[in-house]
Scaffold this motif. Structure first.
Motif, PDB file in Angstrom:
ATOM      1  N   ALA A   1       4.845  -5.187  12.325  1.00 15.56           N
ATOM      2  CA  ALA A   1       5.215  -6.601  12.372  1.00 15.56           C
ATOM      3  C   ALA A   1       6.349  -6.911  11.400  1.00 15.56           C
ATOM      4  N   GLU A   2       7.253  -7.773  11.833  1.00 20.51           N
ATOM      5  CA  GLU A   2       8.346  -8.261  10.981  1.00 20.51           C
ATOM      6  C   GLU A   2       7.822  -9.333  10.026  1.00 20.51           C
ATOM      7  N   GLN A   3       6.892 -10.140  10.506  1.00 21.04           N
ATOM      8  CA  GLN A   3       6.293 -11.217   9.719  1.00 21.04           C
ATOM      9  C   GLN A   3       4.828 -11.356  10.111  1.00 21.04           C
ATOM     10  N   SER A   4       4.040 -11.918   9.203  1.00 23.91           N
ATOM     11  CA  SER A   4       2.645 -12.223   9.518  1.00 23.91           C
ATOM     12  C   SER A   4       2.159 -13.279   8.528  1.00 23.91           C
ATOM     13  N   GLY A   5       1.030 -13.896   8.858  1.00 22.46           N
ATOM     14  CA  GLY A   5       0.495 -14.902   7.960  1.00 22.46           C
ATOM     15  C   GLY A   5      -0.754 -15.552   8.510  1.00 22.46           C
ATOM     16  N   ALA A   6      -1.251 -16.520   7.769  1.00 21.61           N
ATOM     17  CA  ALA A   6      -2.419 -17.290   8.185  1.00 21.61           C
ATOM     18  C   ALA A   6      -1.959 -18.488   9.005  1.00 21.61           C
ATOM     19  N   CYS A   7      -2.727 -18.821  10.002  1.00 24.49           N
ATOM     20  CA  CYS A   7      -2.438 -20.000  10.826  1.00 24.49           C
ATOM     21  C   CYS A   7      -3.039 -21.240  10.181  1.00 24.49           C
ATOM     22  N   GLU A   8      -2.486 -22.383  10.535  1.00 24.97           N
ATOM     23  CA  GLU A   8      -3.090 -23.662  10.195  1.00 24.97           C
ATOM     24  C   GLU A   8      -4.130 -23.944  11.279  1.00 24.97           C
ATOM     25  N   VAL A   9      -5.341 -24.260  10.869  1.00 24.58           N
ATOM     26  CA  VAL A   9      -6.420 -24.505  11.826  1.00 24.58           C
ATOM     27  C   VAL A   9      -7.029 -25.869  11.543  1.00 24.58           C
ATOM     28  N   GLU A  10      -7.177 -26.655  12.617  1.00 26.79           N
ATOM     29  CA  GLU A  10      -7.835 -27.956  12.510  1.00 26.79           C
ATOM     30  C   GLU A  10      -8.723 -28.124  13.733  1.00 26.79           C
ATOM     31  N   GLY A  11     -10.018 -27.954  13.537  1.00 23.50           N
ATOM     32  CA  GLY A  11     -10.956 -28.057  14.654  1.00 23.50           C
ATOM     33  C   GLY A  11     -10.713 -26.963  15.677  1.00 23.50           C
ATOM     34  N   ASN A  12     -10.229 -27.361  16.869  1.00 27.33           N
ATOM     35  CA  ASN A  12      -9.961 -26.392  17.927  1.00 27.33           C
ATOM     36  C   ASN A  12      -8.458 -26.147  18.124  1.00 27.33           C
ATOM     37  N   ARG A  13      -7.642 -26.580  17.171  1.00 28.74           N
ATOM     38  CA  ARG A  13      -6.184 -26.414  17.267  1.00 28.74           C
ATOM     39  C   ARG A  13      -5.691 -25.396  16.245  1.00 28.74           C
ATOM     40  N   ILE A  14      -4.776 -24.536  16.713  1.00 28.05           N
ATOM     41  CA  ILE A  14      -4.203 -23.478  15.880  1.00 28.05           C
ATOM     42  C   ILE A  14      -2.691 -23.643  15.886  1.00 28.05           C
ATOM     43  N   ARG A  15      -2.069 -23.532  14.696  1.00 24.35           N
ATOM     44  CA  ARG A  15      -0.607 -23.629  14.583  1.00 24.35           C
ATOM     45  C   ARG A  15      -0.084 -22.489  13.726  1.00 24.35           C
ATOM     46  N   ALA A  16       1.034 -21.901  14.176  1.00 23.04           N
ATOM     47  CA  ALA A  16       1.712 -20.866  13.397  1.00 23.04           C
ATOM     48  C   ALA A  16       3.192 -21.225  13.340  1.00 23.04           C
ATOM     49  N   LEU A  17       3.755 -21.255  12.140  1.00 26.35           N
ATOM     50  CA  LEU A  17       5.182 -21.535  11.954  1.00 26.35           C
ATOM     51  C   LEU A  17       5.896 -20.201  11.828  1.00 26.35           C
ATOM     52  N   ILE A  18       6.779 -19.903  12.801  1.00 30.13           N
ATOM     53  CA  ILE A  18       7.467 -18.613  12.787  1.00 30.13           C
ATOM     54  C   ILE A  18       8.981 -18.799  12.766  1.00 30.13           C
ATOM     55  N   GLU A  19       9.667 -17.784  12.225  1.00 31.03           N
ATOM     56  CA  GLU A  19      11.125 -17.778  12.178  1.00 31.03           C
ATOM     57  C   GLU A  19      11.612 -16.345  12.392  1.00 31.03           C
ATOM     58  N   PRO A  20      11.836 -15.953  13.652  1.00 33.80           N
ATOM     59  CA  PRO A  20      12.341 -14.603  13.924  1.00 33.80           C
ATOM     60  C   PRO A  20      13.670 -14.370  13.200  1.00 33.80           C
ATOM     61  N   GLN A  21      13.874 -13.139  12.711  1.00 35.26           N
ATOM     62  CA  GLN A  21      15.030 -12.820  11.890  1.00 35.26           C
ATOM     63  C   GLN A  21      16.211 -12.213  12.650  1.00 35.26           C
ATOM     64  N   LYS A  22      15.996 -11.807  13.908  1.00 34.10           N
ATOM     65  CA  LYS A  22      17.051 -11.164  14.702  1.00 34.10           C
ATOM     66  C   LYS A  22      16.974 -11.655  16.142  1.00 34.10           C
ATOM     67  N   THR A  23      18.047 -11.446  16.893  1.00 34.67           N
ATOM     68  CA  THR A  23      17.994 -11.751  18.318  1.00 34.67           C
ATOM     69  C   THR A  23      17.202 -10.661  19.032  1.00 34.67           C
ATOM     70  N   GLY A  24      16.665 -10.991  20.188  1.00 36.98           N
ATOM     71  CA  GLY A  24      15.901 -10.027  20.975  1.00 36.98           C
ATOM     72  C   GLY A  24      14.550 -10.599  21.356  1.00 36.98           C
ATOM     73  N   ASN A  25      13.700  -9.719  21.853  1.00 35.61           N
ATOM     74  CA  ASN A  25      12.363 -10.115  22.300  1.00 35.61           C
ATOM     75  C   ASN A  25      11.314  -9.735  21.262  1.00 35.61           C
ATOM     76  N   TYR A  26      10.363 -10.624  21.073  1.00 36.67           N
ATOM     77  CA  TYR A  26       9.276 -10.434  20.118  1.00 36.67           C
ATOM     78  C   TYR A  26       7.945 -10.692  20.807  1.00 36.67           C
ATOM     79  N   THR A  27       6.881 -10.169  20.203  1.00 36.90           N
ATOM     80  CA  THR A  27       5.525 -10.526  20.595  1.00 36.90           C
ATOM     81  C   THR A  27       4.857 -11.205  19.410  1.00 36.90           C
ATOM     82  N   LEU A  28       4.422 -12.434  19.622  1.00 38.75           N
ATOM     83  CA  LEU A  28       3.633 -13.153  18.637  1.00 38.75           C
ATOM     84  C   LEU A  28       2.179 -12.972  19.032  1.00 38.75           C
ATOM     85  N   GLU A  29       1.379 -12.406  18.136  1.00 35.76           N
ATOM     86  CA  GLU A  29      -0.040 -12.217  18.416  1.00 35.76           C
ATOM     87  C   GLU A  29      -0.843 -13.087  17.454  1.00 35.76           C
ATOM     88  N   ILE A  30      -1.647 -13.963  18.018  1.00 34.05           N
ATOM     89  CA  ILE A  30      -2.516 -14.834  17.226  1.00 34.05           C
ATOM     90  C   ILE A  30      -3.950 -14.345  17.411  1.00 34.05           C
TER      91      ILE A  30
END
Length: 93
Positions: free
Chosen positions: A46-75
């Motif tokens: 992984a290029e980046q990873s971290g903890a998500c913000e969780v509120e009840g049944n909602r999950i949020r992840a703030l991401i900032e890819p560092q290069k052009t191309g295709n990525y996979t975000l896995e939560i």
């Protein structure tokens, strides 16, 4: 077949990916924890990873890819007694 989620980014953007978890059974859904990892298509680690913000049944992840191309975000999130994962394809140009 699992649904495939896709999002587009412009290099330099940092944006939230938000998920809402729903249950087919009656009752409230509470997620105790969630984490994320962002991996370039051509990489093993992984290029980046971290903890998500969780509120009840909602999950949020703030991401900032560092290069052009295709990525996979896995939560990964806990829905006791299960652990579940969602993948989002991210296209950065």
């Amino acid at each position: 077949m699992l649904p495939v989620y896709k999002r587009s980014w412009i290099l330099g953007e940092d944006k939230y990916v938000e998920l809402e978890v729903c249950s087919t059974q009656k009752g409230e859904v509470t997620i105790p924890s969630a984490s994320w990892s962002l991996t370039p298509e051509t990489a093993v680690e992984a290029e980046q990873s971290g903890a998500c913000e969780v509120e009840g049944n909602r999950i949020r992840a703030l991401i900032e890819p560092q290069k052009t191309g295709n990525y996979t975000l896995e939560i990964t999130y806990e829905l006791p007694p299960e652990t579940r994962k969602v993948r989002v394809m991210v296209d950065v140009h």
